[in-house]
Design a protein around this motif. Sequence first.
Motif, PDB file in Angstrom:
ATOM      1  N   ARG A  63      44.109  41.000  45.540  1.00  0.00           N
ATOM      2  CA  ARG A  63      44.450  42.410  45.713  1.00  0.00           C
ATOM      3  C   ARG A  63      45.634  42.478  46.658  1.00  0.00           C
ATOM      4  O   ARG A  63      45.692  41.733  47.642  1.00  0.00           O
ATOM      5  CB  ARG A  63      43.273  43.191  46.306  1.00  0.00           C
ATOM      6  CG  ARG A  63      42.080  43.341  45.389  1.00  0.00           C
ATOM      7  CD  ARG A  63      40.920  44.007  46.108  1.00  0.00           C
ATOM      8  NE  ARG A  63      41.310  45.268  46.721  1.00  0.00           N
ATOM      9  CZ  ARG A  63      40.545  45.936  47.596  1.00  0.00           C
ATOM     10  NH1 ARG A  63      39.375  45.436  47.969  1.00  0.00           N
ATOM     11  NH2 ARG A  63      40.948  47.084  48.109  1.00  0.00           N
ATOM     12  N   THR A  64      46.589  43.349  46.354  1.00  0.00           N
ATOM     13  CA  THR A  64      47.742  43.482  47.230  1.00  0.00           C
ATOM     14  C   THR A  64      47.280  43.748  48.667  1.00  0.00           C
ATOM     15  O   THR A  64      46.444  44.619  48.904  1.00  0.00           O
ATOM     16  CB  THR A  64      48.659  44.613  46.743  1.00  0.00           C
ATOM     17  OG1 THR A  64      49.163  44.266  45.445  1.00  0.00           O
ATOM     18  CG2 THR A  64      49.832  44.828  47.690  1.00  0.00           C
ATOM     19  N   GLY A  65      47.808  42.978  49.611  1.00  0.00           N
ATOM     20  CA  GLY A  65      47.423  43.088  51.017  1.00  0.00           C
ATOM     21  C   GLY A  65      46.410  42.057  51.469  1.00  0.00           C
ATOM     22  O   GLY A  65      46.162  41.916  52.671  1.00  0.00           O
ATOM     23  N   ASP A  66      45.818  41.303  50.528  1.00  0.00           N
ATOM     24  CA  ASP A  66      44.844  40.273  50.892  1.00  0.00           C
ATOM     25  C   ASP A  66      45.508  39.124  51.657  1.00  0.00           C
ATOM     26  O   ASP A  66      46.671  38.772  51.401  1.00  0.00           O
ATOM     27  CB  ASP A  66      44.183  39.684  49.648  1.00  0.00           C
ATOM     28  CG  ASP A  66      43.125  40.586  49.044  1.00  0.00           C
ATOM     29  OD1 ASP A  66      42.830  41.635  49.631  1.00  0.00           O
ATOM     30  OD2 ASP A  66      42.593  40.220  47.970  1.00  0.00           O
ATOM     31  N   VAL A  67      44.738  38.515  52.547  1.00  0.00           N
ATOM     32  CA  VAL A  67      45.150  37.296  53.234  1.00  0.00           C
ATOM     33  C   VAL A  67      44.064  36.252  53.025  1.00  0.00           C
ATOM     34  O   VAL A  67      42.881  36.524  53.251  1.00  0.00           O
ATOM     35  CB  VAL A  67      45.371  37.530  54.740  1.00  0.00           C
ATOM     36  CG1 VAL A  67      45.611  36.200  55.468  1.00  0.00           C
ATOM     37  CG2 VAL A  67      46.544  38.472  54.983  1.00  0.00           C
ATOM     38  N   ALA A 121      37.184  28.407  53.796  1.00  0.00           N
ATOM     39  CA  ALA A 121      38.108  29.421  53.296  1.00  0.00           C
ATOM     40  C   ALA A 121      37.588  30.801  53.648  1.00  0.00           C
ATOM     41  O   ALA A 121      36.401  31.086  53.477  1.00  0.00           O
ATOM     42  CB  ALA A 121      38.257  29.302  51.773  1.00  0.00           C
ATOM     43  N   VAL A 122      38.477  31.661  54.145  1.00  0.00           N
ATOM     44  CA  VAL A 122      38.129  33.040  54.478  1.00  0.00           C
ATOM     45  C   VAL A 122      39.145  33.960  53.827  1.00  0.00           C
ATOM     46  O   VAL A 122      40.356  33.801  54.019  1.00  0.00           O
ATOM     47  CB  VAL A 122      38.116  33.281  56.006  1.00  0.00           C
ATOM     48  CG1 VAL A 122      37.809  34.746  56.306  1.00  0.00           C
ATOM     49  CG2 VAL A 122      37.100  32.367  56.687  1.00  0.00           C
ATOM     50  N   LEU A 123      38.655  34.929  53.065  1.00  0.00           N
ATOM     51  CA  LEU A 123      39.508  35.929  52.427  1.00  0.00           C
ATOM     52  C   LEU A 123      39.371  37.238  53.182  1.00  0.00           C
ATOM     53  O   LEU A 123      38.281  37.786  53.299  1.00  0.00           O
ATOM     54  CB  LEU A 123      39.101  36.125  50.961  1.00  0.00           C
ATOM     55  CG  LEU A 123      39.902  37.181  50.188  1.00  0.00           C
ATOM     56  CD1 LEU A 123      41.348  36.749  50.013  1.00  0.00           C
ATOM     57  CD2 LEU A 123      39.249  37.454  48.824  1.00  0.00           C
ATOM     58  N   LEU A 124      40.477  37.734  53.720  1.00  0.00           N
ATOM     59  CA  LEU A 124      40.499  39.012  54.422  1.00  0.00           C
ATOM     60  C   LEU A 124      41.043  40.055  53.459  1.00  0.00           C
ATOM     61  O   LEU A 124      42.198  39.963  53.027  1.00  0.00           O
ATOM     62  CB  LEU A 124      41.377  38.933  55.674  1.00  0.00           C
ATOM     63  CG  LEU A 124      40.873  37.962  56.743  1.00  0.00           C
ATOM     64  CD1 LEU A 124      41.627  36.635  56.659  1.00  0.00           C
ATOM     65  CD2 LEU A 124      41.039  38.549  58.124  1.00  0.00           C
ATOM     66  N   SER A 125      40.201  41.024  53.103  1.00  0.00           N
ATOM     67  CA  SER A 125      40.572  41.992  52.079  1.00  0.00           C
ATOM     68  C   SER A 125      40.298  43.409  52.571  1.00  0.00           C
ATOM     69  O   SER A 125      39.242  43.690  53.145  1.00  0.00           O
ATOM     70  CB  SER A 125      39.768  41.728  50.794  1.00  0.00           C
ATOM     71  OG  SER A 125      40.235  42.519  49.733  1.00  0.00           O
ATOM     72  N   GLY A 126      41.280  44.296  52.376  1.00  0.00           N
ATOM     73  CA  GLY A 126      41.107  45.695  52.748  1.00  0.00           C
ATOM     74  C   GLY A 126      41.652  46.057  54.108  1.00  0.00           C
ATOM     75  O   GLY A 126      41.517  47.202  54.534  1.00  0.00           O
ATOM     76  N   PHE A 127      42.282  45.104  54.795  1.00  0.00           N
ATOM     77  CA  PHE A 127      42.874  45.376  56.099  1.00  0.00           C
ATOM     78  C   PHE A 127      44.333  45.800  55.939  1.00  0.00           C
ATOM     79  O   PHE A 127      45.039  45.280  55.064  1.00  0.00           O
ATOM     80  CB  PHE A 127      42.826  44.131  56.993  1.00  0.00           C
ATOM     81  CG  PHE A 127      41.448  43.689  57.357  1.00  0.00           C
ATOM     82  CD1 PHE A 127      40.824  44.178  58.498  1.00  0.00           C
ATOM     83  CD2 PHE A 127      40.762  42.776  56.568  1.00  0.00           C
ATOM     84  CE1 PHE A 127      39.544  43.755  58.846  1.00  0.00           C
ATOM     85  CE2 PHE A 127      39.494  42.351  56.898  1.00  0.00           C
ATOM     86  CZ  PHE A 127      38.875  42.846  58.041  1.00  0.00           C
TER      87      PHE A 127
END
Length: 330
Positions: free
Chosen positions: A288-292, A50-56
């Motif tokens: 967080r809104t925008g997270d993938v 699992a990978v969480l992309l946050s802040g992009f």
Amino acid sequence: MNMSVLTPPRLQVEPGFPLRLSPGLGELSLEADFAAIRALIDERLERDGAVLLSGFAADGVEGFQRFAAAFGHPLLNYEFGSTPRSQVDGKGVYTSTEYPAHRSIPLHNEQAYTTEWPMRIWFYCARAAASGGETPIADSREVFRRIDPALRQRFADKRLMYVRNYGNGLDLTWQQVFNTGRRDEVEAFCRPRGIHCEWNEDGDLRTRQLCQGVARHPRTGDWVWFNQAHLFHLTNLDPEMQEILLDTVGEEGLPRNVYYGDGTPLEADALAHVRGVLDECEVVFPWRTGDVLMLDNMLTAHARKPFSGERKVVVAMAEGVSGDTLPTTL
């Protein structure tokens, strides 16, 4: 759309489950910085699960759709579904399961109740809930290891038989599940997949399908706990609802149920053990809104917590896998 960059940006990687990926310097976007993001995901996803992309910067649902599609596999339609979803803007993007906000959705691997499933699944948080609404995850390899060895062997040897009755105001209609109103198209979908169809005189449908209880990942070689017995079984409902359904439609008419592959009943205590292991393995983190969130669907299960306030999480799936090609017997 150009998904490559000349100079890969610096990315910040935070170990854990999920692995957290965020911009290391300046404002980065999923699209403009795709090459560097993909290189890291290709290296780590099948190790970490699992990978969480946050802040992009994500450019909304349309940008999310382009990001998921850029991994090189066509996004899948939601076929033979077990929960209500709606397609949203962007081909291959759907709402997450449309259950009431006050209800939780237990941990599960997407479409593990059938013999075809997506290997890759992405979630995009377009709007985080005011409270709650997390998407917990669990390592399916760890779940497999913690399941009682005798039960694990029984699930592998006997496999599972899922039985579904559609419509009657109790569950999704067969028209919703198969995306058609034609019986011949339903039968054409089911026949090559080993799904047995029974039509009654009222035009209602019952299906039965023999499926895996465990499976081996085709690339990593890891054994995983891979089924939805704990969700489909009658004991997933509260006792009052169990009694109402049995009195109303009987066991044969239940909207969904599951047995061992030979038709014998699953033990209630075995399912309680499975649910207990899943609870032990659950990992919760805030949206967080925008997270993938990107998951290897065989290595990582997902769930949903109750929430309050508006919440919008959408999902895309890709890289279909046939369980018929994988080892499912230990």
